[in-house]
Structures are given as C-alpha cells and as structure tokens.
Design an enzyme around this catalytic site. Structure first.
Site, PDB file in Angstrom:
ATOM      1  N   ASP A  31      26.015  10.797  34.287  1.00  0.00           N
ATOM      2  CA  ASP A  31      26.482  12.193  34.312  1.00  0.00           C
ATOM      3  C   ASP A  31      25.612  13.000  33.364  1.00  0.00           C
ATOM      4  OD1 ASP A  31      28.204  14.631  34.284  1.00  0.00           O
ATOM      5  OD2 ASP A  31      29.640  13.299  35.278  1.00  0.00           O
ATOM      6  N   VAL A  34      27.098  18.702  33.318  1.00  0.00           N
ATOM      7  CA  VAL A  34      26.855  20.100  33.694  1.00  0.00           C
ATOM      8  C   VAL A  34      28.138  20.789  34.170  1.00  0.00           C
ATOM      9  CG1 VAL A  34      26.165  19.676  36.105  1.00  0.00           C
ATOM     10  CG2 VAL A  34      25.240  21.641  34.867  1.00  0.00           C
ATOM     11  N   ASP A  74      20.213  14.115  34.463  1.00  0.00           N
ATOM     12  CA  ASP A  74      20.338  15.142  35.497  1.00  0.00           C
ATOM     13  C   ASP A  74      19.603  14.627  36.731  1.00  0.00           C
ATOM     14  OD1 ASP A  74      20.116  17.269  37.194  1.00  0.00           O
ATOM     15  OD2 ASP A  74      19.499  18.712  35.658  1.00  0.00           O
ATOM     16  N   THR A 145      32.397  16.172  52.805  1.00  0.00           N
ATOM     17  CA  THR A 145      33.637  16.949  52.882  1.00  0.00           C
ATOM     18  C   THR A 145      34.032  17.244  54.330  1.00  0.00           C
ATOM     19  OG1 THR A 145      34.591  19.134  52.471  1.00  0.00           O
ATOM     20  CG2 THR A 145      32.220  19.029  52.434  1.00  0.00           C
ATOM     21  N   SER A 180      31.358  27.473  53.473  1.00  0.00           N
ATOM     22  CA  SER A 180      30.803  28.110  52.263  1.00  0.00           C
ATOM     23  C   SER A 180      29.424  27.506  51.989  1.00  0.00           C
ATOM     24  CB  SER A 180      31.707  27.833  51.051  1.00  0.00           C
ATOM     25  OG  SER A 180      31.600  26.460  50.698  1.00  0.00           O
ATOM     26  N   TYR A 182      28.702  25.907  49.364  1.00  0.00           N
ATOM     27  CA  TYR A 182      28.991  24.562  48.837  1.00  0.00           C
ATOM     28  C   TYR A 182      29.136  23.565  49.991  1.00  0.00           C
ATOM     29  CZ  TYR A 182      32.214  20.745  48.085  1.00  0.00           C
ATOM     30  OH  TYR A 182      32.806  19.518  48.135  1.00  0.00           O
ATOM     31  N   HIS A 183      30.005  23.908  50.969  1.00  0.00           N
ATOM     32  CA  HIS A 183      30.212  22.970  52.078  1.00  0.00           C
ATOM     33  C   HIS A 183      28.894  22.749  52.832  1.00  0.00           C
ATOM     34  CE1 HIS A 183      34.471  24.343  51.438  1.00  0.00           C
ATOM     35  NE2 HIS A 183      34.702  23.059  51.630  1.00  0.00           N
ATOM     36  N   LYS A 186      26.631  20.047  51.565  1.00  0.00           N
ATOM     37  CA  LYS A 186      26.979  18.684  52.016  1.00  0.00           C
ATOM     38  C   LYS A 186      26.515  18.438  53.449  1.00  0.00           C
ATOM     39  CE  LYS A 186      30.049  17.725  48.435  1.00  0.00           C
ATOM     40  NZ  LYS A 186      30.579  16.511  47.828  1.00  0.00           N
ATOM     41  N   GLN A 209      35.588  13.999  52.893  1.00  0.00           N
ATOM     42  CA  GLN A 209      36.909  14.007  52.255  1.00  0.00           C
ATOM     43  C   GLN A 209      37.619  15.352  52.441  1.00  0.00           C
ATOM     44  OE1 GLN A 209      38.325  11.909  48.422  1.00  0.00           O
ATOM     45  NE2 GLN A 209      37.343  13.761  47.732  1.00  0.00           N
ATOM     46  N   THR A 254      50.181  31.236  45.519  1.00  0.00           N
ATOM     47  CA  THR A 254      49.206  32.168  46.110  1.00  0.00           C
ATOM     48  C   THR A 254      48.683  31.657  47.446  1.00  0.00           C
ATOM     49  OG1 THR A 254      47.504  31.041  44.832  1.00  0.00           O
ATOM     50  CG2 THR A 254      48.419  33.058  43.864  1.00  0.00           C
ATOM     51  N   VAL A 255      49.395  31.959  48.534  1.00  0.00           N
ATOM     52  CA  VAL A 255      48.885  31.608  49.868  1.00  0.00           C
ATOM     53  C   VAL A 255      47.894  32.688  50.285  1.00  0.00           C
ATOM     54  CG1 VAL A 255      49.500  31.340  52.298  1.00  0.00           C
ATOM     55  CG2 VAL A 255      50.995  30.388  50.518  1.00  0.00           C
ATOM     56  N   TYR A 256      46.662  32.260  50.644  1.00  0.00           N
ATOM     57  CA  TYR A 256      45.639  33.233  51.041  1.00  0.00           C
ATOM     58  C   TYR A 256      45.851  33.614  52.508  1.00  0.00           C
ATOM     59  CZ  TYR A 256      42.943  31.733  46.854  1.00  0.00           C
ATOM     60  OH  TYR A 256      42.522  31.428  45.575  1.00  0.00           O
ATOM     61  N   GLU A 329      37.557  32.937  56.613  1.00  0.00           N
ATOM     62  CA  GLU A 329      37.875  31.667  57.267  1.00  0.00           C
ATOM     63  C   GLU A 329      38.843  31.980  58.396  1.00  0.00           C
ATOM     64  OE1 GLU A 329      39.793  29.147  54.292  1.00  0.00           O
ATOM     65  OE2 GLU A 329      41.380  30.599  53.955  1.00  0.00           O
TER      66      GLU A 329
HETATM   67  N1  USQ Z   1      43.976  28.441  49.369  1.00  0.00           N
HETATM   68  C1  USQ Z   1      45.133  29.208  49.246  1.00  0.00           C
HETATM   69  N2  USQ Z   1      45.561  29.500  47.995  1.00  0.00           N
HETATM   70  C2  USQ Z   1      44.922  29.092  46.873  1.00  0.00           C
HETATM   71  C3  USQ Z   1      43.763  28.300  47.002  1.00  0.00           C
HETATM   72  C4  USQ Z   1      43.302  27.988  48.266  1.00  0.00           C
HETATM   73  O1  USQ Z   1      45.740  29.606  50.242  1.00  0.00           O
HETATM   74  O2  USQ Z   1      45.407  29.430  45.795  1.00  0.00           O
HETATM   75  C5  USQ Z   1      43.517  28.044  50.729  1.00  0.00           C
HETATM   76  C6  USQ Z   1      42.054  28.336  51.074  1.00  0.00           C
HETATM   77  O3  USQ Z   1      41.880  29.642  51.589  1.00  0.00           O
HETATM   78  C7  USQ Z   1      41.771  27.253  52.113  1.00  0.00           C
HETATM   79  C8  USQ Z   1      42.647  26.083  51.668  1.00  0.00           C
HETATM   80  O4  USQ Z   1      43.630  26.637  50.790  1.00  0.00           O
HETATM   81  O5  USQ Z   1      42.190  27.663  53.367  1.00  0.00           O
HETATM   82  C9  USQ Z   1      41.912  24.992  50.917  1.00  0.00           C
HETATM   83  O6  USQ Z   1      41.240  25.573  49.812  1.00  0.00           O
HETATM   84  P1  USQ Z   1      40.834  24.698  48.521  1.00  0.00           P
HETATM   85  O7  USQ Z   1      40.295  25.644  47.501  1.00  0.00           O
HETATM   86  O8  USQ Z   1      41.949  23.813  48.125  1.00  0.00           O
HETATM   87  O9  USQ Z   1      39.736  23.750  49.117  1.00  0.00           O
HETATM   88  P2  USQ Z   1      38.269  24.030  49.661  1.00  0.00           P
HETATM   89  O10 USQ Z   1      37.608  25.201  49.063  1.00  0.00           O
HETATM   90  O11 USQ Z   1      38.363  24.001  51.142  1.00  0.00           O
HETATM   91  O12 USQ Z   1      37.488  22.789  49.104  1.00  0.00           O
HETATM   92  C10 USQ Z   1      38.194  21.621  48.671  1.00  0.00           C
HETATM   93  C11 USQ Z   1      37.390  20.923  47.607  1.00  0.00           C
HETATM   94  C12 USQ Z   1      36.156  20.431  48.239  1.00  0.00           C
HETATM   95  C13 USQ Z   1      36.501  19.599  49.461  1.00  0.00           C
HETATM   96  C14 USQ Z   1      37.337  20.413  50.437  1.00  0.00           C
HETATM   97  C15 USQ Z   1      37.794  19.689  51.652  1.00  0.00           C
HETATM   98  O13 USQ Z   1      37.117  21.768  46.523  1.00  0.00           O
HETATM   99  O14 USQ Z   1      35.426  19.681  47.304  1.00  0.00           O
HETATM  100  O15 USQ Z   1      35.315  19.247  50.006  1.00  0.00           O
HETATM  101  O16 USQ Z   1      38.481  20.815  49.739  1.00  0.00           O
HETATM  102  S1  USQ Z   1      38.159  20.781  52.997  1.00  0.00           S
HETATM  103  O17 USQ Z   1      39.216  21.680  52.583  1.00  0.00           O
HETATM  104  O18 USQ Z   1      38.558  19.999  54.120  1.00  0.00           O
HETATM  105  O19 USQ Z   1      36.979  21.577  53.259  1.00  0.00           O
END
Ligand code: USQ
Length: 384
Positions: A31, A34, A74, A145, A180, A182-183, A186, A209, A254-256, A329
C-alpha cells in the site's frame, strides 16, 4: 499459499489480509497510503480512526502469532519497486484492491478523473507486467465492479456474452455502459486483463463486485485496534453504510431521486469468502474469468425501508428523504444480473436481514459522536 494483497490498508484489503492470514496463508500487503491522502484532501475521515498499518499488524501478530508483511509502494508510478517486491515475496496469488474506489471522487473535476484513471489503469498495467516479469503462472485476482455493466435493458451475464449476428456466432466481452469515470477505469482494466490472458496466457479472475456493506468481520471484531476504514461520507461511503449512519444520528436517509435504481449488494464478510474461493480455485493459464460478486439485488426504496425498519426496532425514528439525484443514472430500468459462479464454488450468502442491519446500527450508535454531519449531503454532481 503465498498471497500478496495490493491495497492492504483499505476497507476490504485489511480485513482480507487478516482473514487469509488466519486461515494459514502466508500474507504480505502492499500500500502507498494514498487513500489517507485523498481523505485529507476532501476533508473526510473513517467512522473509527484507523491505526497506522504497522501497529495493526503488530496487534495481529500479538493476538494470533501470525505475521503480515508490509511493503510500501505506489504501484502506478514505481514499477521497479513492484518487480522487486514480486521477486522477494514470490506470490502464488495476487489480490488487487489498490485502486481509487469512489465514483463521486472521480467526478469532482478533471484532476480527480485523471488521478483515478491513472492510478487504476496504470497501476493494473504495472501489475500485469510484474507478473509476466517474475512468474507468468501467478494468479491475479482483480477487484472489478458490477458498475462496469451499467443498467442494460437485457440480462447481465458473468463477463461474457454469446452473440449471433447476421447468421454468425461469437463470444465477446459483455458490452459495458459504466456509471462514472471510476467505473470506466475498471472497464479499461478488464479490457487489458482479457488481452493478456488471450495473448500471454495470463491467469486472471475479475471480480465484478456489487456495493459492499458492513462495519465488522470476524477478524476486525477480535480487537478494537483491528477495525477497518469504514466511510459514511458522500464521497467514499456506499449507500447502505451511509443509511445506517444516518439512522444512528436521527438524520433522514438520503435516497437519490426516485429510489427505483437497482444494484447488487453483498456483506463485507462475503467479499472475504468470495476472494478466498477465487484463490483456492484459480483461473487456468489463458483464462480471463469473470465472477459477478454480489448476493442480492435491491432497489434503493426497499433498502431505505429495511434500514428504517431495523432502526425502528432499536427505537430510532428514521425518516426517508428523496433528494435531487446528483448523478446521471437511469432510475426506472430493467436489472437482472447473473451471479451463479461463486455459488457453484461454495459461497453461502449472508443476506441483509434485520438482524444484520441491527448489528450495524448498534456499532454505529457506539461511534455516533465521531460522525461529521457536514459530510453527509452529496456535493459532487455528475453535470453542473
Ligand atoms: N445512493 C443514494 N443515496 C446515497 C448514496 C448513494 O441513493 O446516499 C444511490 C446512488 O445514486 C446509486 C446507488 O445508491 O444509485 C449506489 O451508490 P453507491 O455510492 O453506494 O455505490 P456506487 O457509486 O455505485 O459504487 C459502489 C462502490 C464501488 C462499487 C460499486 C458497485 O463504491 O466501488 O464498484 O458500488 S455498483 O453499485 O454495482 O456499481
């Protein structure tokens, strides 16, 4: 086995290191810390302070008599050092978590996007070359992911898709529509990894995952100094972990947006078991194997109701707020993702029961004074 864990200071890396060490494997960790720097940069902290790596490793050794070696490196900028570590430690398996893990972080600005993709994509390339340089027989287990696939209007397969087009058939990598930058990092990793499996005969398991939840594992629970880096803030916190902390503080969940977004979820304890199953059942030479690593799928409204129910059981009056979605999304969408490969290898899922949520809430309540409420609301938008 000799197992090298990249990103071993993090939320999943540290519990994985203890879990595999506890089961008799020779474990070493790499590690560069960072993630701690990025946390400082955006002004957030884990719920429970995480002790320096060497102190946690020392505590682990005192408790169990087992040593977890540590290398600081790193991987994205120092390939020579990575080659030396591989030559010294001679791993059978490399478990690669050493990536910037947050979608919102990658969407802050140009610099954070480039940092994310540079760290993740170049880091993985250096690992691919280190394996080829040291011992091409090493099995690489890479954390991908479910977000690579996005939310397509067809069933999601495990990595590959059988196609028929104009009367001809082929098997191709499943099409990606990531959520995103980030995604997307991957997605790029997956393409590079499939290429080296095909061309060099590398052995690769890509673990796609879902969203992980959980504060403790059997090993973190062994001593208060062994906790992992659990986040609840809007950048590094994942949704169930955030809802639990919000409920523990009597803040609205907080549901988005509309809350009909559906994703795959799994318990952090199942992450450890999945990685163990992949380790014990390695990919063949030349095989690029993809496992969809989640155990259940939920929409956000169901998750919020489940957390509210568990909180009510503990006398906490949680409410649910639908706030403007900071992300771009799909909210109404089809979602049916296959996830049978890990079950076939022996995974016995721990489901998201009210008891599991109550256990998380109890831990959250013990540490609720550490919560910085200013870090709860999302402030990173996908499009301003
Ligand atoms: N969301 C809410 N409220 C919140 C936070 C998030 O409604 O307070 C929603 C987001 O809009 C999204 C869902 O919950 O629809 C998941 O968001 P998240 O922040 O829990 O997860 P995400 O950004 O998608 O990424 C996470 C991990 C990432 C992993 C991914 C799997 O950070 O490392 O790869 O989950 S997946 O969700 O299948 O893309």
């Amino acid at each position: 086995m000799r197992i090298l864990i990249l990103g071993g200071d993090g939320y999943l890396g540290w519990p994985t290191a203890m879990y595999l060490s506890n089961r008799g494997h020779e474990v070493a960790v790499v590690d560069n810390m960072v993630k701690r720097f990025w946390e400082a940069e955006i002004g957030v902290q884990p719920l429970i302070a995480v002790r320096p790596f060497h102190l946690r490793a020392k505590r682990w050794e005192v408790l169990t008599g087992k040593r977890i070696q540590f290398y600081t490196c790193d991987i994205a900028s120092n390939h020579r050092h990575i080659y030396n570590i591989f030559e010294q430690f001679q791993p059978d398996t490399v478990i690669h978590y050493a990536e910037q893990p947050s979608a919102p972080f990658s969407m802050i600005d140009r610099e954070k996007c480039v940092t994310t993709q540079h760290n993740n994509v170049v880091g993985t390339l250096n690992i691919i070359f280190a394996i080829q340089h040291t011992n091409p027989d090493i099995h690489l287990i890479k954390l991908g992911t479910m977000g690579e696939y996005g939310t397509p209007n067809i069933d999601i397969e495990e990595g590959w898709l059988d196609l028929e087009h104009n009367g001809r058939k082929d098997r191709v990598l499943y099409p990606k529509k990531a959520h995103s930058f980030y995604h997307l990092s991957k997605v790029h990793d997956s393409a590079n990894l499939e290429f080296v499996s095909r061309v060099w005969g590398s052995r690769v398991t890509d673990l796609n995952q879902g969203c992980v939840y959980g504060i403790d594992t059997d090993e973190t629970a062994m001593h208060p100094e062994l906790n992992t880096s659990f986040h609840y803030d809007a950048v590094f916190g994942t949704v169930i972990n955030r809802f639990v902390i919000q409920a523990s503080r009597n803040l609205p969940l907080t549901v988005y947006g509309g809350g009909t977004q559906t994703r795959g979820y799994l318990n952090i304890r199942d992450t450890l078991r999945c990685v163990e199953l992949a380790t014990l059942n390695p990919a063949e030479r030349g095989e690029f194997r993809v496992f969809n690593q989640f155990t259940e799928q939920f929409d956000l409204n169901t998750l919020a109701e489940n957390v509210r129910g568990a909180a009510a059981g503990l006398g906490l009056p949680a409410s649910i707020d639908h706030i403007a979605n900071p992300r771009i999304e799909q909210e109404e969408h089809y979602y049916n993702a296959k996830h049978s490969a890990l079950l076939q290898l022996g995974l016995e899922p721990r489901l998201l029961t009210q008891d599991v949520l109550a256990g998380m809430l109890e831990t959250a309540l013990r540490h609720k004074d550490n919560v910085d409420e200013d870090k709860i609301m999302p402030n990173v938008k996908w499009k301003s």
